[in-house]
Design an enzyme around this catalytic site. Structure first.
Site, PDB file in Angstrom:
ATOM      1  N   ASP A 119      -4.689  26.546 -23.058  1.00 20.21           N
ATOM      2  CA  ASP A 119      -3.336  26.006 -23.226  1.00 20.21           C
ATOM      3  C   ASP A 119      -3.145  25.262 -24.539  1.00 20.21           C
ATOM      4  O   ASP A 119      -2.031  24.848 -24.873  1.00 20.21           O
ATOM      5  CB  ASP A 119      -2.964  25.106 -22.042  1.00 20.21           C
ATOM      6  CG  ASP A 119      -3.863  23.882 -21.896  1.00 20.21           C
ATOM      7  OD1 ASP A 119      -4.675  23.618 -22.804  1.00 20.21           O
ATOM      8  OD2 ASP A 119      -3.759  23.201 -20.857  1.00 20.21           O
ATOM      9  N   GLY A 120      -4.231  25.063 -25.297  1.00 23.48           N
ATOM     10  CA  GLY A 120      -4.108  24.402 -26.590  1.00 23.48           C
ATOM     11  C   GLY A 120      -3.872  22.912 -26.520  1.00 23.48           C
ATOM     12  O   GLY A 120      -3.573  22.275 -27.530  1.00 23.48           O
ATOM     13  N   ARG A 170      -7.823  13.321 -35.873  1.00 31.13           N
ATOM     14  CA  ARG A 170      -9.202  13.126 -36.336  1.00 31.13           C
ATOM     15  C   ARG A 170      -9.268  13.235 -37.853  1.00 31.13           C
ATOM     16  O   ARG A 170      -8.577  14.053 -38.464  1.00 31.13           O
ATOM     17  CB  ARG A 170     -10.107  14.193 -35.705  1.00 31.13           C
ATOM     18  CG  ARG A 170     -11.547  14.115 -36.143  1.00 31.13           C
ATOM     19  CD  ARG A 170     -12.444  14.950 -35.253  1.00 31.13           C
ATOM     20  NE  ARG A 170     -12.255  16.387 -35.416  1.00 31.13           N
ATOM     21  CZ  ARG A 170     -12.859  17.285 -34.644  1.00 31.13           C
ATOM     22  NH1 ARG A 170     -13.648  16.898 -33.647  1.00 31.13           N
ATOM     23  NH2 ARG A 170     -12.666  18.577 -34.845  1.00 31.13           N
ATOM     24  N   ARG A 177     -18.074  24.253 -40.469  1.00 34.14           N
ATOM     25  CA  ARG A 177     -19.177  24.228 -39.506  1.00 34.14           C
ATOM     26  C   ARG A 177     -20.167  25.341 -39.823  1.00 34.14           C
ATOM     27  O   ARG A 177     -19.853  26.282 -40.568  1.00 34.14           O
ATOM     28  CB  ARG A 177     -18.617  24.435 -38.095  1.00 34.14           C
ATOM     29  CG  ARG A 177     -17.446  23.512 -37.741  1.00 34.14           C
ATOM     30  CD  ARG A 177     -16.513  24.178 -36.733  1.00 34.14           C
ATOM     31  NE  ARG A 177     -15.294  23.385 -36.498  1.00 34.14           N
ATOM     32  CZ  ARG A 177     -15.156  22.482 -35.541  1.00 34.14           C
ATOM     33  NH1 ARG A 177     -16.146  22.244 -34.713  1.00 34.14           N
ATOM     34  NH2 ARG A 177     -14.036  21.812 -35.410  1.00 34.14           N
ATOM     35  N   ASP A 246     -20.940  25.851 -33.595  1.00 33.23           N
ATOM     36  CA  ASP A 246     -19.563  25.538 -33.979  1.00 33.23           C
ATOM     37  C   ASP A 246     -19.291  24.043 -33.916  1.00 33.23           C
ATOM     38  O   ASP A 246     -18.216  23.600 -34.337  1.00 33.23           O
ATOM     39  CB  ASP A 246     -18.565  26.300 -33.102  1.00 33.23           C
ATOM     40  CG  ASP A 246     -18.793  26.067 -31.620  1.00 33.23           C
ATOM     41  OD1 ASP A 246     -19.844  26.495 -31.118  1.00 33.23           O
ATOM     42  OD2 ASP A 246     -17.939  25.453 -30.963  1.00 33.23           O
TER      43      ASP A 246
END
Length: 480
Positions: A119-120, A170, A177, A246
């Protein structure tokens, strides 16, 4: 407020997807890091309503150009060729007054082309956990992403039950990564792989550009950064919980605080993550897993290191193998500081390991034991340290050969051994109050206490003492 730049958008467009955040019903700012905003050179911060709209995704701050980044990754050892930012958007890069460039990213801002059916969105609990723990790690001196803002959305997200939604902002040195390199290596996309590597060198390790073999120098730099980072994790009893490729930043910062937690009683087999059923990412497994992840980075870089595959493998293999010795060097430096040793002796690693073995056998609290050793180094009675038995005598004999004065040593030990950490039960109390009662008081109180982890604050130490009755079944959960 921010002077955004967008160097990542100079990479081929298949490295990312441009799109905007999905607006939310009723954005409300519940936490904002004014000190970090100042570091980012933010002048004239607007009122809370505007900040809520910006960091909830309902408006874009001037100059933002959001995009979701593409990457792949090994998740619990299994390669997934396409992951990417499934619920995050990079707004852009900001350079503070010192010229240090950092990413500003929204997490929980809605679906992207990489959402894979998700759903993000983010639930409030994981947002507040990442806010608390990442800022605690910063105060502890550990390289980490930072928390800029937390905004509630006024909308539920549905996991096992309906939960209040939130968006987290953030700040990171970058969001590149190990899995970012894997994404293009798996597609045999040499053009994008080289462009990414050149960007990473310019962004993080510019000295590598002058090396005879720049991409090998990039690998060496990342190996060194990860060795230093994981050694420091172990020094504070931190367990990341989901060290997938990741979730391994090439910058050497701690990133992605999902099922992370801190040890109470020392046990190298400690696992908290509910999804780590076999202990792959247990406390003591973090160094070898970091090396395994770096081997995956080396594999991705092979075409850049040498056109001949066998020659490339021959060149990267010793660099990856060097991780073990690099980690041991950093770990021993961490442990010497924790034990009050300014000079080096050959037996120091054995002295440190014998202490840890004794702590494990007696079930001693990791953080409190080292803090008590700092008090003992200042001449206080060794209260609470009786289970260490003869080790104390060996340690005192070792201190007698060290050049530091007792007061200087004790002060240095208190700078190396925190008095307070984000104790799991206190974090859970703060999250429960916010999620279940919309009471952010415990969150703010804990946030304030964690800002000075090395200070001798009796109230904070009492509040963040080990739990009276440890929960052997305590589990943490992934934020998705």
């Amino acid at each position: 407020m921010f002077a955004f730049t967008h160097s990542y958008q100079a990479l081929p467009e298949r490295c990312y997807a441009r799109l905007g955040p999905v607006p939310v019903a009723a954005p409300r700012l519940v936490a904002f890091n004014h000190a970090l905003a100042d570091e980012l050179g933010a002048a004239g911060a607007p009122d809370e309503a505007v900040l809520a709209r910006w960091f909830g995704g309902n408006e874009l701050p001037a100059g933002a150009a959001p995009m979701a980044l593409a990457y792949a990754g090994h998740q619990f050892g299994h390669f997934v060729p396409q992951l990417g930012d499934g619920r995050a958007l990079l707004l852009g890069e900001v350079a503070g007054p010192g010229g240090r460039r950092r990413d500003v990213q929204l997490k929980g801002s809605g679906r992207t082309p990489f959402s894979r059916g998700g759903d993000g969105r983010s639930a409030l609990g994981p947002v507040l956990r990442e806010y608390l723990v990442s800022e605690a790690m910063h105060a502890l001196g550990i390289p980490t992403t930072r928390a800029l803002a937390a905004v509630t959305t006024g909308e539920p997200v549905f996991r096992e039950t309906a939960l209040p939604g939130a968006v987290f902002t953030r700040v990171a040195a970058s969001h590149i990564r190990v899995g970012t390199f894997q994404y293009f290596a798996a597609r045999e996309d040499g053009e994008a792989l080289r462009a990414l590597a050149d960007h990473a060198i310019a962004r993080h390790y510019p000295a590598a550009s002058a090396a005879e073999a720049p991409y090998l120098a990039l690998l060496e730099a990342v190996v060194e950064a990860q060795a230093a980072l994981v050694a420091r994790w172990l020094g504070i009893g931190f367990i990341h919980g989901v060290m997938n490729t990741d979730n391994t930043a090439i910058s050497g910062e701690t990133i992605d605080y999902g099922p992370c937690a801190f040890m109470d009683a020392y046990d190298p087999a400690t696992v908290f993550s509910s999804i780590d059923r076999h202990g792959r990412y247990a406390y003591a497994n973090q160094p070898p897993i970091a090396q395994w992840n770096l081997a995956r980075l080396a594999e991705a870089l092979l075409p850049l290191v040498d056109e001949e595959p066998a020659a490339a493998v021959e060149r990267v293999t010793p660099v990856v193998r060097e991780f073990a010795s690099r980690f041991e060097r950093h770990w021993l430096a961490v442990m010497r500081a924790k034990l009050g040793l300014a000079a080096a002796e050959e037996g120091d690693a054995g002295l440190a390991q014998t202490l840890l073995d004794a702590m494990q056998a007696a079930g001693m609290d990791f953080t409190r034991t080292f803090r008590q050793l700092a008090d003992a180094a200042a001449g206080a009675e060794a209260a609470g340290l009786e289970p260490l038995g003869t080790w104390l005598a060996d340690w005192r004999a070792r201190l007698a050969r060290d050049p530091q004065a007792p007061a200087e040593r004790a002060a240095a030990m208190r700078r190396a051994n925190p008095a307070v950490i984000p104790r799991n039960y206190r974090v859970e109390e703060a999250l429960a109050a916010a999620v279940e009662r919309e009471d952010f008081g415990p969150f703010e109180r804990l946030r304030g206490m964690l800002a000075q982890p090395y200070a001798s604050d009796a109230a904070a130490e009492a509040f963040l003492a080990p739990p009276a009755a440890p929960d052997p079944g305590y589990r943490t959960f992934c934020g998705t």
